[in-house]
Design a protein around this motif. Structure first.
Motif, short mmCIF file in Angstrom:
data_model
loop_
_atom_site.label_atom_id
_atom_site.label_comp_id
_atom_site.label_asym_id
_atom_site.label_seq_id
_atom_site.Cartn_x
_atom_site.Cartn_y
_atom_site.Cartn_z
N GLN A 1 -27.24 34.97 37.24
CA GLN A 1 -28.31 34.69 38.19
C GLN A 1 -29.66 34.56 37.50
OE1 GLN A 1 -28.59 37.44 41.47
NE2 GLN A 1 -30.50 36.55 42.25
N GLY A 2 -29.93 35.43 36.55
CA GLY A 2 -31.22 35.40 35.87
C GLY A 2 -32.36 35.62 36.85
N ASP A 3 -33.39 34.79 36.74
CA ASP A 3 -34.57 34.90 37.61
C ASP A 3 -34.48 33.99 38.84
OD1 ASP A 3 -35.75 36.74 35.88
OD2 ASP A 3 -36.67 35.15 34.67
N GLN A 4 -33.32 33.36 39.01
CA GLN A 4 -33.17 32.43 40.14
C GLN A 4 -32.81 33.17 41.42
OE1 GLN A 4 -30.73 28.79 38.57
NE2 GLN A 4 -29.83 30.62 37.69
N GLU A 5 -32.95 32.47 42.53
CA GLU A 5 -32.40 32.97 43.79
C GLU A 5 -30.88 32.95 43.67
OE1 GLU A 5 -33.96 34.12 46.48
OE2 GLU A 5 -35.91 33.86 45.50
N TYR A 6 -30.22 33.85 44.40
CA TYR A 6 -28.76 33.92 44.29
C TYR A 6 -28.09 32.64 44.81
CZ TYR A 6 -24.03 35.73 44.41
OH TYR A 6 -22.68 35.90 44.19
#
Length: 312
Positions: free
Chosen positions: A100-105
């Motif tokens: 996921q990192g810093d993204q939205e799920y």
């Protein structure tokens, strides 16, 4: 008298001692299973704000897409892997976080498949000098994420929990969900049944499930298999397949006037936390049947060897 004029023989009542066993396990020990094991673990996994057990907060958080997959990975998927279960669950959690990192799920749910999740898991295993065990773990990790992605494409939720709850509410059927999950390589029927049982319990849906489908929310462990020989008044229970035992337990729970799910949970707690040793099972069961208190088996202190100091 012709066939249509025949009447069924009356069903004999259950033995009163068996009824007492059903009621004590369903009433006393299912509550302990939920309060001492299920809810506290889910509350930690879901990062609930309340310090006390808050079932409403658990239900609110477990319906989200990411949380439902995290709960499956960390509470159910590796539960039968012995001493490695916690490590594998932590690796799966970390792999999902890296993906996921810093993204939205939603970005994870929009991916084309779950291969990248497996790659992250494999890298984490290598970093920790552990074998990733592709044969056992790849299908489970990829497959469960891909099921979430499939649900996301179908209804926009991506939540395993919402998928299951809505299926029961709309159709009263749970078999299709069970079959879809166990079709994933590496996901066993007991883990699937336990997950579905707990979701049905949390959302109070047992009575909404068709009686014929309730076998899928009855995981059968050693304690349920053992107790079936005593409280199911039918022959050959010691040789019966798990699904037959599940059906009989569901049937006789209804006849005893108790929740089958509560009886299932209570029996597991009773066996794991109080009986512990199979040789004690019959003795402890008699106490249940007679209405006597049952105490947890206290493990003896280890005897120190000659070269170990005795703790003061």
């Amino acid at each position: 008298m012709n066939q249509s004029g025949r009447q069924r023989a009356p069903v004999p009542p259950l033995d009163p001692h068996s009824v007492r066993v059903f009621k004590r396990l369903a009433d006393e020990f299912s509550v302990r299973y939920a309060d001492e094991f299920l809810y506290p673990h889910l509350q930690r996994l879901l990062d609930c704000e309340s310090e006390e057990i808050d079932i409403d907060e658990i239900a609110e958080k477990i319906v989200t897409a990411r949380a439902s997959l995290v709960v499956f990975f960390c509470h159910y998927a590796f539960a039968r892997r012995g001493k490695d279960r916690e490590t594998l669950a932590n690796f799966a959690f970390e792999a999902l976080g890296r993906l996921q990192g810093d993204q939205e799920y939603s970005a994870v749910l929009e991916l084309d498949g779950g291969e990248q999740l497996w790659e992250h898991f494999e890298a984490i295993c290598q970093e920790n000098r552990r074998k990733p065990n592709e044969a056992q773990n790849r299908g489970l990790l990829q497959g469960m994420l891909e099921l979430s992605q499939e649900i996301y494409r179908d209804n926009g939720s991506g939540s395993l929990t919402t998928w299951l709850v809505e299926r029961v509410r709309k159709t009263r059927r749970i078999e299709p969900c069970f079959e879809r999950i166990v079709d994933i390589r590496g996901v066993g029927p007991k883990s699937t049944s336990t997950f579905m049982r707990d979701i049905v319990y949390i959302f109070d849906l047992e009575q909404s499930v068709e009686p014929a489908d309730r076998i899928y929310i009855h995981p059968i462990d050693r304690w349920l298999r053992t107790i079936s020989r005593y409280i199911v008044p039918e022959p050959n229970m010691e040789k019966a397949a798990d699904w037959i035992i599940a059906g009989k337990i569901s049937k006789y729970s209804r006849r005893a006037g108790v929740s089958g799910i509560a009886f299932n949970m209570g029996t597991t707690f009773f066996g794991q936390k109080l009986v512990k040793e199979p040789a004690r099972f019959e003795e402890m069961l008699k106490k249940l049947a007679l209405g006597e208190p049952v105490e947890e088996l206290v493990e003896p202190e280890p005897v120190p060897s000659d070269d170990e100091p005795v703790k003061s």
